[in-house]
Write a protein that holds these residues in place. Sequence first.
Motif, mmCIF file in Angstrom:
data_model
loop_
_atom_site.group_PDB
_atom_site.id
_atom_site.type_symbol
_atom_site.label_atom_id
_atom_site.label_comp_id
_atom_site.label_asym_id
_atom_site.label_seq_id
_atom_site.Cartn_x
_atom_site.Cartn_y
_atom_site.Cartn_z
ATOM 1 N N ALA A 5 33.249 49.626 54.979
ATOM 2 C CA ALA A 5 32.903 48.273 55.413
ATOM 3 C C ALA A 5 33.990 47.264 55.081
ATOM 4 O O ALA A 5 33.741 46.059 55.101
ATOM 5 N N GLY A 6 35.187 47.732 54.778
ATOM 6 C CA GLY A 6 36.278 46.819 54.493
ATOM 7 C C GLY A 6 36.551 46.707 53.006
ATOM 8 O O GLY A 6 35.841 47.270 52.168
ATOM 9 N N PRO A 7 37.593 45.954 52.637
ATOM 10 C CA PRO A 7 37.993 45.848 51.237
ATOM 11 C C PRO A 7 37.001 45.040 50.410
ATOM 12 O O PRO A 7 36.159 44.303 50.945
ATOM 13 N N LEU A 8 37.112 45.173 49.091
ATOM 14 C CA LEU A 8 36.323 44.394 48.152
ATOM 15 C C LEU A 8 37.212 43.349 47.499
ATOM 16 O O LEU A 8 38.372 43.616 47.176
ATOM 17 N N ALA A 9 36.655 42.165 47.295
ATOM 18 C CA ALA A 9 37.335 41.107 46.553
ATOM 19 C C ALA A 9 36.493 40.786 45.329
ATOM 20 O O ALA A 9 35.366 40.288 45.456
ATOM 21 N N LEU A 10 37.009 41.102 44.156
ATOM 22 C CA LEU A 10 36.292 40.921 42.903
ATOM 23 C C LEU A 10 36.853 39.700 42.191
ATOM 24 O O LEU A 10 38.025 39.673 41.816
ATOM 25 N N VAL A 11 36.017 38.691 42.010
ATOM 26 C CA VAL A 11 36.432 37.425 41.406
ATOM 27 C C VAL A 11 35.886 37.366 39.984
ATOM 28 O O VAL A 11 34.675 37.471 39.777
ATOM 29 N N CYS A 12 36.774 37.203 39.007
ATOM 30 C CA CYS A 12 36.326 37.132 37.621
ATOM 31 C C CYS A 12 35.617 35.803 37.384
ATOM 32 O O CYS A 12 36.183 34.730 37.638
ATOM 33 N N THR A 13 34.365 35.884 36.874
ATOM 34 C CA THR A 13 33.551 34.672 36.690
ATOM 35 C C THR A 13 32.887 34.630 35.320
ATOM 36 O O THR A 13 31.966 33.839 35.111
ATOM 37 N N ASN A 14 33.320 35.458 34.390
ATOM 38 C CA ASN A 14 32.625 35.590 33.111
ATOM 39 C C ASN A 14 32.997 34.455 32.161
ATOM 40 O O ASN A 14 33.959 34.534 31.394
ATOM 41 N N GLY A 15 32.201 33.388 32.195
ATOM 42 C CA GLY A 15 32.482 32.225 31.365
ATOM 43 C C GLY A 15 32.335 32.486 29.885
ATOM 44 O O GLY A 15 32.905 31.755 29.070
ATOM 45 N N LYS A 16 31.578 33.513 29.487
ATOM 46 C CA LYS A 16 31.459 33.845 28.073
ATOM 47 C C LYS A 16 32.738 34.501 27.559
ATOM 48 O O LYS A 16 32.993 34.524 26.361
ATOM 49 N N ARG A 17 33.529 35.031 28.477
ATOM 50 C CA ARG A 17 34.839 35.578 28.101
ATOM 51 C C ARG A 17 35.846 34.431 27.986
ATOM 52 O O ARG A 17 36.631 34.373 27.045
#
Length: 313
Positions: free
Chosen positions: A133-145
């Motif tokens: 289904a196409g590529p994945l775009a993973l956006v880092c959103t972990n504010g606790k990090r």
Amino acid sequence: MSRCATVSRNLDEPVSGTAATATTWLLLEQPGPWGAKALTSSHLDRALGRALELAADGTGVRIALIRRPGRHADPGTPAERQVYAAHTVPGKVWLRAATTRDPRTLLDLDYAALGAGDHRTFDTALGARAHEAGPLALVCTNGKRDRCCALLGRPLAAELAASGVPGVWEVTHLGGHRFSPTVLVLPYGYAYGRAEAHTVKEVLQGVREGRVVVQGCRGNSAWDKPGQAAELAVRTAAGEYAAGVLSVVRTDGAAPRWEVTVAHADGRRWRVIVARGASLPPRPESCGASVLGAPARMDVVSVRELTAAVLAG
């Protein structure tokens, strides 16, 4: 106090050679809140998270949790979770997808084989299939990090999802908070820093066309830090943007200076000198840092294409 990403951007800190390293990424959907070390500080069973960390240690597999962009009210234990595995080494790139009702199934995987590019236990344990289904775009959103990941990453993920970009997920940790928003694109495994929606869309279109966008690229996770910088330098010097045609085949030397050999699928080779420098003046390496630091940077000293005579010698 200034955010670490703002300071890094204002100081024009280079992003090349800063991507997290992993030959294979294993992604497990886990809605709800995440802690700083998400595998053991989310609503995933803590003992399972620790067992997964131990299973993957030293295998080249990096495990991360993912969730869909948007509000993160606690829905309880999801009935079914999305799972992905992606191998990023050129020549053997693949992206597999599955769903599971029991994440403990991930303990049945052969992590050494998975890190080496063999997805058979992943397929068998989870009934996985090629993700088409196409590529994945993973956006880092972990504010606790790091708060920059939430303040900058979450709006980016939401904007991409709202504009109809498929394959967008929030992810727990990609490293390099000061380059937020950070994005990893699979299956090829190139990471990007200081990303904006229009650049992510360009990167994803590039993946669909089999090419790599080098602007804002932190490197390919398949390589170590010197290799990441060397490969990107060769792409720029040679004007070669096709995906999957360049490989880091040898790294000689040790910090702070390396000779990296980059090979093209057509037989050409380059020798790249990479030196480790320090980013000055000192700056916060993360928003939670109590002291200022001088983070390492990968400086490309030279790029030289090797002639037939040099290769023969």
